[in-house]
Design a protein around this motif. Structure first.
Motif, mmCIF file in Angstrom:
data_model
loop_
_atom_site.group_PDB
_atom_site.id
_atom_site.type_symbol
_atom_site.label_atom_id
_atom_site.label_comp_id
_atom_site.label_asym_id
_atom_site.label_seq_id
_atom_site.Cartn_x
_atom_site.Cartn_y
_atom_site.Cartn_z
ATOM 1 N N MET A 59 28.196 39.934 48.699
ATOM 2 C CA MET A 59 28.813 41.395 49.158
ATOM 3 C C MET A 59 28.948 42.164 47.831
ATOM 4 O O MET A 59 30.354 41.028 47.738
ATOM 5 C CB MET A 59 29.084 42.073 50.515
ATOM 6 N N ARG A 60 28.352 42.785 47.431
ATOM 7 C CA ARG A 60 29.548 43.442 46.654
ATOM 8 C C ARG A 60 30.727 44.098 46.933
ATOM 9 O O ARG A 60 31.372 44.587 47.932
ATOM 10 C CB ARG A 60 28.920 44.792 46.060
ATOM 11 N N VAL A 61 31.767 44.107 46.127
ATOM 12 C CA VAL A 61 33.414 43.831 46.966
ATOM 13 C C VAL A 61 33.913 44.100 45.307
ATOM 14 O O VAL A 61 35.017 43.866 45.353
ATOM 15 C CB VAL A 61 33.853 43.037 47.333
ATOM 16 N N TYR A 62 33.755 45.822 45.273
ATOM 17 C CA TYR A 62 34.319 46.148 44.138
ATOM 18 C C TYR A 62 35.311 47.083 44.089
ATOM 19 O O TYR A 62 35.353 48.293 44.453
ATOM 20 C CB TYR A 62 33.212 46.645 42.880
ATOM 21 N N PHE A 63 37.005 46.547 43.535
ATOM 22 C CA PHE A 63 37.159 47.195 43.358
ATOM 23 C C PHE A 63 38.552 47.925 42.422
ATOM 24 O O PHE A 63 39.767 48.184 42.045
ATOM 25 C CB PHE A 63 38.728 45.887 43.446
ATOM 26 N N GLU A 64 37.715 47.306 41.335
ATOM 27 C CA GLU A 64 37.877 47.584 39.916
ATOM 28 C C GLU A 64 36.480 48.674 38.622
ATOM 29 O O GLU A 64 36.016 48.505 39.118
ATOM 30 C CB GLU A 64 38.150 46.507 38.658
ATOM 31 N N LYS A 65 36.930 49.978 39.183
ATOM 32 C CA LYS A 65 35.925 50.597 38.827
ATOM 33 C C LYS A 65 35.788 51.448 36.455
ATOM 34 O O LYS A 65 37.280 51.955 36.703
ATOM 35 C CB LYS A 65 36.004 51.891 38.834
#
Length: 320
Positions: A59-65
């Motif tokens: 699962m993509r768990v992206y916290f920083e953009k």
């Protein structure tokens, strides 16, 4: 801890070509609402049980953009979505969310942007990315050399493959640099190198690079660098022309290459959420629609479920 270690081993075996399953990294462009994120994770975990013989789902768990200019920088930076920048709270909430994803049985995949983040969250991550905007960064290559999970280097935003291949080579080596230890104290960090670095094709300013010729050209660059030709294709970003409705087109093309004999395509990425599209983050976060991305537009859950099942059937039909 044992579950994360097992997920890392399985993904590393796929990247190395020792496991013939397809790695599918799928999930929201970014996490902004933990409740919607966990609902998505539970749906994904149920799907895993039906396709795990041919597909490994992370699962993509992206916290920083990373932003091209300015904008919301992610859940760690601004968890309240209101410009209060409660980073300490954001880091704690991010870790809590990762624990919940692990508890439902999913490997978590994320992009590492800030150099300190891995010391706080890295033990819960099974696959990491160095993004298109940082793939040429010396700092990120050094960090990748000390991370304990497979790391995908995306080609640059201009479309250049070589800088990502160089990043993989650099991350394989031992390095010494300034960083922080487990207690957050400034330290001299010594790494042993990351043997599980690989390329992620995501398209660029020159256009998409998921077609058979582009993939073959990228694989030749990897061989010329003394690297394995195994790579992952990102079906979103510039490969879809930033049009989420084109992600299925890209996936089907990439799958046809895989089942047609290019076993070097070991994984794909999809941006997906509970509901389709995206929405702007306004002054009042309570006005946001539930389960809709506030960064890049995503395909909805129904299309995601359909695409993963399609991939499973295709891989089985042709004996892969």
């Amino acid at each position: 801890k044992d579950r994360v270690a097992q997920h890392r081993r399985e993904i590393e075996q796929i990247i190395a070509g020792e496991d013939d399953r397809l790695l599918v990294i799928v999930g929201p462009c970014s996490i902004h609402d933990p409740r919607a994120g966990i609902e998505y994770a539970k749906r994904l975990a149920a799907l895993v049980r039906e396709v795990e013989d041919r597909i490994l789902i992370a699962m993509r768990v992206y916290f920083e953009k990373p932003r091209t200019t300015v904008g919301w920088k992610g859940y760690i930076n601004d968890p309240n979505l209101n410009g209060t920048y409660d980073v300490k709270n954001g880091m704690a909430r991010a870790r809590e969310f990762l624990l919940q994803v692990c508890e439902v049985g999913l490997p978590a995949a994320t992009e590492f942007l800030e150099p300190f983040t891995p010391q706080y969250l890295g033990d819960l991550i099974s696959w990491g990315a160095i993004g298109a905007r940082t793939t040429e960064s010396q700092v990120h290559r050094l960090i990748a050399s000390g991370l304990s999970m497979p790391i995908g280097f995306k080609n640059g935003t201009g479309g250049t493959i070589q800088i990502a291949a160089d990043g993989v080579v650099a991350a394989q080596q031992e390095h010494v640099f300034l960083g922080i230890d487990d207690n957050g104290v400034a330290s001299i960090v010594k790494t042993t190198g990351n043997p599980a670095g690989h390329l992620v094709l995501r398209g660029g300013a020159t256009g998409p690079n998921y077609d058979a010729k582009s993939v073959a050209d990228a694989q030749q660059i990897l061989r010329d660098c003394g690297l394995s030709p195994n790579l992952i294709v990102d079906c979103s970003h510039s490969n879809s022309g930033k049009d989420h409705t084109r992600q299925p087109v890209v996936l089907r093309d990439v799958l046809s290459q895989r089942v047609g004999g290019n076993d070097g395509i070991v994984g794909v990425m999809l941006e997906s959420h509970l509901h389709e599209g995206n929405q702007a983050l306004g002054a009042n976060p309570s006005d946001l629609a539930y389960g809709v991305s506030i960064t890049d537009a995503c395909i909805d859950w129904e299309h995601t479920d359909e695409l993963v099942r399609y991939a499973h059937a295709e891989l089985g039909r042709l004996g892969h």
